[in-house]
Scaffold this motif. Structure first.
Motif, PDB file in Angstrom:
ATOM      1  N   SER A  28       1.030  -1.229   0.075  1.00 40.45           N
ATOM      2  CA  SER A  28       0.097  -0.075   0.024  1.00 40.45           C
ATOM      3  C   SER A  28       0.719   1.244  -0.153  1.00 40.45           C
ATOM      4  O   SER A  28       0.598   2.243   0.607  1.00 40.45           O
ATOM      5  CB  SER A  28      -0.900   0.003   1.315  1.00 40.45           C
ATOM      6  N   PHE A  29       1.894   1.152  -0.805  1.00 39.70           N
ATOM      7  CA  PHE A  29       2.961   2.134  -0.894  1.00 39.70           C
ATOM      8  C   PHE A  29       3.403   2.940   0.164  1.00 39.70           C
ATOM      9  O   PHE A  29       3.708   4.118   0.756  1.00 39.70           O
ATOM     10  CB  PHE A  29       2.257   3.421  -1.429  1.00 39.70           C
ATOM     11  N   GLY A  30       3.746   1.897   1.278  1.00 39.02           N
ATOM     12  CA  GLY A  30       4.259   2.052   2.551  1.00 39.02           C
ATOM     13  C   GLY A  30       3.346   2.649   3.692  1.00 39.02           C
ATOM     14  O   GLY A  30       3.567   3.032   4.578  1.00 39.02           O
ATOM     15  N   ARG A  31       2.054   2.975   3.244  1.00 43.93           N
ATOM     16  CA  ARG A  31       0.993   3.404   4.451  1.00 43.93           C
ATOM     17  C   ARG A  31       0.824   2.488   5.536  1.00 43.93           C
ATOM     18  O   ARG A  31       0.171   2.967   6.588  1.00 43.93           O
ATOM     19  CB  ARG A  31      -0.197   3.834   3.559  1.00 43.93           C
ATOM     20  N   ARG A  32       1.126   1.329   5.380  1.00 44.25           N
ATOM     21  CA  ARG A  32       0.669   0.342   6.474  1.00 44.25           C
ATOM     22  C   ARG A  32       2.113  -0.328   7.076  1.00 44.25           C
ATOM     23  O   ARG A  32       2.315  -1.433   7.365  1.00 44.25           O
ATOM     24  CB  ARG A  32      -0.274  -0.663   6.187  1.00 44.25           C
ATOM     25  N   SER A  33       3.030   0.357   7.023  1.00 47.63           N
ATOM     26  CA  SER A  33       4.507  -0.010   7.484  1.00 47.63           C
ATOM     27  C   SER A  33       4.424  -0.807   9.006  1.00 47.63           C
ATOM     28  O   SER A  33       5.314  -1.358   9.290  1.00 47.63           O
ATOM     29  CB  SER A  33       5.569   1.001   7.246  1.00 47.63           C
ATOM     30  N   THR A  34       3.474  -0.091   9.682  1.00 46.56           N
ATOM     31  CA  THR A  34       3.493  -0.634  11.071  1.00 46.56           C
ATOM     32  C   THR A  34       2.800  -2.000  11.288  1.00 46.56           C
ATOM     33  O   THR A  34       2.893  -2.701  12.586  1.00 46.56           O
ATOM     34  CB  THR A  34       2.595   0.334  11.804  1.00 46.56           C
ATOM     35  N   GLY A 172       2.993  -0.245 -14.348  1.00 43.89           N
ATOM     36  CA  GLY A 172       3.986   0.839 -14.590  1.00 43.89           C
ATOM     37  C   GLY A 172       3.642   1.982 -14.460  1.00 43.89           C
ATOM     38  O   GLY A 172       4.183   3.140 -14.637  1.00 43.89           O
ATOM     39  N   MET A 173       2.463   2.379 -13.558  1.00 42.87           N
ATOM     40  CA  MET A 173       1.894   3.821 -13.290  1.00 42.87           C
ATOM     41  C   MET A 173       2.439   4.015 -11.869  1.00 42.87           C
ATOM     42  O   MET A 173       2.575   3.052 -10.918  1.00 42.87           O
ATOM     43  CB  MET A 173       0.362   3.603 -13.359  1.00 42.87           C
ATOM     44  N   THR A 174       2.478   5.268 -11.577  1.00 47.63           N
ATOM     45  CA  THR A 174       2.946   5.708 -10.157  1.00 47.63           C
ATOM     46  C   THR A 174       1.676   6.813  -9.890  1.00 47.63           C
ATOM     47  O   THR A 174       1.745   6.842  -8.584  1.00 47.63           O
ATOM     48  CB  THR A 174       4.098   6.691 -10.354  1.00 47.63           C
ATOM     49  N   TRP A 175       0.840   6.815 -10.580  1.00 44.51           N
ATOM     50  CA  TRP A 175      -0.515   7.525 -10.207  1.00 44.51           C
ATOM     51  C   TRP A 175      -1.741   6.964 -10.795  1.00 44.51           C
ATOM     52  O   TRP A 175      -1.492   6.576 -12.124  1.00 44.51           O
ATOM     53  CB  TRP A 175      -0.387   9.138 -10.254  1.00 44.51           C
ATOM     54  N   GLY A 178      -3.047   3.332  -4.757  1.00 43.95           N
ATOM     55  CA  GLY A 178      -4.359   2.499  -4.310  1.00 43.95           C
ATOM     56  C   GLY A 178      -5.091   1.732  -5.724  1.00 43.95           C
ATOM     57  O   GLY A 178      -4.751   1.755  -6.536  1.00 43.95           O
ATOM     58  N   ALA A 179      -6.246   1.013  -5.153  1.00 48.21           N
ATOM     59  CA  ALA A 179      -7.049   0.567  -6.143  1.00 48.21           C
ATOM     60  C   ALA A 179      -7.614   1.398  -7.157  1.00 48.21           C
ATOM     61  O   ALA A 179      -7.854   0.851  -8.347  1.00 48.21           O
ATOM     62  CB  ALA A 179      -8.324  -0.104  -5.276  1.00 48.21           C
ATOM     63  N   GLN A 180      -7.628   2.586  -7.162  1.00 50.98           N
ATOM     64  CA  GLN A 180      -8.063   3.358  -8.121  1.00 50.98           C
ATOM     65  C   GLN A 180      -6.973   3.131  -9.376  1.00 50.98           C
ATOM     66  O   GLN A 180      -7.468   3.680 -10.393  1.00 50.98           O
ATOM     67  CB  GLN A 180      -8.341   4.786  -7.847  1.00 50.98           C
ATOM     68  N   ARG A 181      -5.790   2.860  -9.049  1.00 50.54           N
ATOM     69  CA  ARG A 181      -4.807   2.962 -10.175  1.00 50.54           C
ATOM     70  C   ARG A 181      -5.185   1.905 -11.235  1.00 50.54           C
ATOM     71  O   ARG A 181      -5.194   2.017 -12.472  1.00 50.54           O
ATOM     72  CB  ARG A 181      -3.402   2.349  -9.479  1.00 50.54           C
ATOM     73  N   TYR A 182      -5.792   0.604 -10.912  1.00 48.21           N
ATOM     74  CA  TYR A 182      -6.475  -0.359 -11.763  1.00 48.21           C
ATOM     75  C   TYR A 182      -7.727   0.285 -12.773  1.00 48.21           C
ATOM     76  O   TYR A 182      -7.625  -0.157 -13.800  1.00 48.21           O
ATOM     77  CB  TYR A 182      -6.749  -1.760 -10.962  1.00 48.21           C
TER      78      TYR A 182
END
Length: 312
Positions: A28-34, A172-175, A178-182
């Motif tokens: 999740s792009f590091g948002r749940r690293s804990t 290959g996308m960076t934006w 989250g799930a909206q990328r798909y």
């Protein structure tokens, strides 16, 4: 986070003592690293011997996890992340007695959905893992993909069509994150996609078809909850062949919202059949298994009953 210190040791602790925990810190792009450290803390509090595995990138993590599994003194592997981490675990543990635990903290989490595990909730995920350790593991089927002399295992879905093209673009996308990328990748891919000529061999019977996509499913969803095969079962000894035959781009765009709700199965262009072995051939199509790149077609896909032990 759940106060793991207040939990007493699960009954399954006598059978599952030594556990490796492989953590993807970029899930999740590091948002749940804990989440990963919380899982390790909980397991140790419950009395397990824990090997914590964290590396700066996915490939190093895969290699390190493979080394630990190969030593042979584990009872289980818990992966913390999304479907990529589940794929890592499946491909290391297929046809072994080691149990796979999943703490879903990624973007798609489709395998966790099929297994009925919590999504994006660390406390609930840790509680579900504790309950599974208490109950003990269960066996599920896996799909096996043979391609170019190599073998890839999957628990969810092999995609080989429009959905695989979307996966290729999304990766290959960076934006957006989250799930909206798909979803964004799907709309962009739709602008240039054309029906594909497939050569299929389904349980020994050959056929040619013009289709938008062909998927072979053990699980139920792809792309973060698109329920392509809503009636698939993980322990029925079969796979579900999902074919969307030729349709206009506009109609395909209208159909996709139905897929998220699992309401597409009665459409005339959609066919789902229970199978054991499928070979898929087409030009310029790349196959994906559980969201991970397999390679260009052709591929041969078969079911292997009771191939994996899971904590779910």
């Amino acid at each position: 986070m759940t106060d793991a210190r207040a939990a007493d040791a699960p009954g399954g602790a006598d059978r599952i003592r030594r556990i490796a925990v492989a953590i993807n810190p970029q899930a999740s792009f590091g948002r749940r690293s804990t989440v990963g450290p919380a899982v390790v803390h909980a397991l140790r509090t419950w009395g397990h011997d824990v090997v914590e595995l964290v590396q700066p990138n996915f490939e190093l993590l895969r290699r390190e996890t493979a080394k630990v599994v190969d030593v042979g003194d584990l009872d289980a592997l818990v992966v913390v992340g999304g479907d990529g981490m589940v794929s890592l675990g499946i491909n290391l543990l297929a046809q072994t007695e080691l149990a796979l635990g999943i703490v879903a903290s990624g973007t798609g989490n489709d395998m966790a959905r099929t297994l009925g595990l919590p999504i994006g909730d660390a406390d609930a995920s840790i509680a579900a893992l504790r309950a599974a350790l208490h109950r003990g593991a269960r066996r599920i089927d896996l799909g096996r993909v043979r391609h170019g002399g190599l073998t890839t295992w999957f628990g969810g879905v092999v995609s080989a069509g429009f959905d695989a093209r979307v996966n290729e673009r999304a990766n290959g996308m960076t934006w957006p994150r989250g799930a909206q990328r798909y979803t964004v990748a799907m709309v962009r891919e739709l602008l240039s996609f054309k029906p594909v000529h497939y050569r299929l061999e389904v349980d020994g019977i050959a056929e040619d078809t013009q289709a938008m996509l062909v998927s072979v499913a053990n699980g139920r969803s792809i792309g973060g909850g698109m329920r392509i095969t809503p009636d698939a079962e993980l322990d029925d000894g079969q796979l579900d062949l999902f074919v969307v035959e030729r349709m206009s781009k506009l109609r395909l765009l209208r159909v996709f919202p139905k897929v998220f709700r699992g309401e597409h199965t009665d459409l005339p262009e959609v066919r789902i059949s229970r199978v054991h072995h499928v070979s898929v051939t087409a030009d310029a199509i790349v196959a994906y298994a559980d969201g991970e790149r397999v390679g260009p077609l052709p591929v041969e896909v078969s079911v292997v009953p009771a191939a994996l032990s899971v904590l779910a």
